[in-house]
Every structure is written in structure tokens, then in C-alpha cells.
Design a protein around this motif. Structure first.
Motif: not given
Ligand SMILES: N[C@@H](CCC(=O)N[C@@H](CS)C(=O)NCC(=O)O)C(=O)O
Length: 202
Positions: A8-12, A37-39, A41-43, A48-53, A63-66, A99-101, A103-108
Motif C-alpha cells: 500500500t506504500s506509494p514510495f515502496a 505501533d505506528v507511533f 516507527g514501522i521499520n 526514521l522508522g519509514k519504508i521502504p528500505s 533509503f529513502d525510495s529515490i 511527484a514525490n512531494g 505523494t508525501d502530501a497525500a500520505f500525510t
Molecule cells: N521520503 C520517504 C517517504 C517514506 C514514507 O513516508 N513512507 C511511509 C509509508 S508510505 C511510512 O513509512 N510511514 C510510516 C511513518 O512515517 O511512521 C521515501 O521516499 O522513501
């Protein structure tokens, strides 16, 4: 290589579409994030606790996706998804940033309206993020000739951003007022790499 990601992650998705376009997807071992517990950090392998890595075979985690996308692009010889000529590269990477920004705005936005406790949600911050998405869509519509007909990291990021809007904000119908972008997306979304990575419902 261990790819920590979620369907479901657009960055992954952007990194995975890159892997598929480059034919290196068979080198990726899929690892799921820790959703207890998403608070927290899921990774755990990303501070930074984020995916993907992506954990390389020598144990290095990138990381990050780029960064992952550029690495996957560099390990296969097929036509590069990142232009090397400086001006062309800057233009492509700026489109990617747009495009990434978006996506970031939409995810946030999504996170702020579903994961936060109700009394911590902010309508004004939500409106600010929506404005960024709307202006980015207008810009992509105006710049269509810069990416139409190309398969590069900008086009992949734009495709994944629009796919995420369909996935999480379908009711806002981003296609309204963006007919050229909608036509471009219809064709791009039919690529095998995009079809193989459509997020599951739910
Ligand atoms: N700038 C990062 C953004 C990654 C990101 O925000 N991933 C989200 C999932 S779509 C995430 O892991 N969120 C969990 C969190 O922030 O705790 C990238 O491009 O990889």
C-alpha cells in the motif's frame, strides 16, 4: 537484498516499479514492516522508522525510495531511468520531486485523518496539504510534454503518485480539470510494472 515495504506504500511502489522496469525484481527478498505501533516507527532498520528500505547483501541499509530506485537502476545495464546529461537530469529530478512531494502530501493527509486521535487532527493543515496536491496536479497537466512518452524515474513517480490518489482519495477525482494527465496515466498505468504493483483494496 532485503526490501522492507508494503503493497500500500506509494514510495515502496516507486522502488518496486523501478525494479520491475530494470528486470532486477527477482533479486529482492520481501520483508514486511512492523505494524505493532505506528507511533514507534514501522521499520526498525531505518532510524526514521519509514519504508521502504533496502538491505544490500553486505548488510548496508539504504533509503529513502529515490536512493533505492537509483541503486536498482545502477545495477542493471538496460536503458537508464536517470538521465546523465546535467540539465536533463535536473529537469527529470525536479519532476520527480514534484511527484514525490505530492505523494508525501497525500500520505500525510491520509495519516492525519486516519491514524491521529480525533482531537489531534487539523483541518487547516489538511487544507494546506490538499492545496499542494491540487497545485502539483495543475503543474503536471501544464508540463505534460516534458514526460509524456518517456519511461524514467519522473514518469514512474508521477504514475505512483496518481495511483495513490486513486487508492486513497478516489472521491476527490483528480482527473477533473486534468484531462491530458488523465490520458497519460491511463496509458502509463497499463505497463506491466504498474499493473503488477496496484495496491490491494483496504
Ligand atoms: N521520503 C520517504 C517517504 C517514506 C514514507 O513516508 N513512507 C511511509 C509509508 S508510505 C511510512 O513509512 N510511514 C510510516 C511513518 O512515517 O511512521 C521515501 O521516499 O522513501
Amino acid at each position: 537484498m532485503k526490501f522492507c515495504s508494503s503493497p500500500t506504500s506509494p514510495f515502496a511502489r516507486k522502488a518496486m516499479v523501478t525494479a520491475l522496469e530494470k528486470g532486477v525484481d527477482n533479486q529482492l527478498e520481501m520483508v514486511s514492516p512492523d505494524l505493532t505501533d505506528v507511533f514507534k516507527g514501522i521499520n526498525p532498520s531505518n532510524p526514521l522508522g519509514k519504508i521502504p528500505s533496502l538491505e544490500l547483501d553486505d548488510g548496508t541499509v539504504i533509503f529513502d525510495s529515490i536512493v533505492i530506485a537509483e541503486y536498482l537502476d545502477s545495477i542493471s545495464d538496460s536503458p537508464s531511468l536517470f538521465p546523465s546529461e546535467p540539465a536533463a537530469r535536473a529537469k527529470t529530478m525536479t519532476l520527480h520531486a514534484l511527484a514525490n512531494g505530492m505523494t508525501d502530501a497525500a500520505f500525510t493527509r491520509r495519516w492525519g485523518s486516519t491514524m491521529l486521535p480525533e482531537d489531534e487532527r487539523s483541518p487547516s493543515w489538511n487544507a494546506r496539504l490538499k492545496l499542494a496536491i491540487d497545485k502539483s496536479l495543475d503543474q503536471l497537466e501544464a508540463q505534460i510534454d516534458d514526460f509524456a512518452g518517456k519511461v524514467d524515474i519522473a514518469a514512474i513517480a508521477i504514475g505512483c503518485a496518481l495511483g495513490y490518489l486513486d487508492f486513497r482519495f478516489a472521491e476527490e477525482n483528480w482527473r477533473d480539470g486534468h484531462s491530458k494527465l488523465a490520458a497519460w496515466y491511463e496509458e502509463f498505468a497499463a505497463r506491466p510494472s504498474m499493473k503488477a504493483t496496484v495496491p490491494p483494496e483496504g
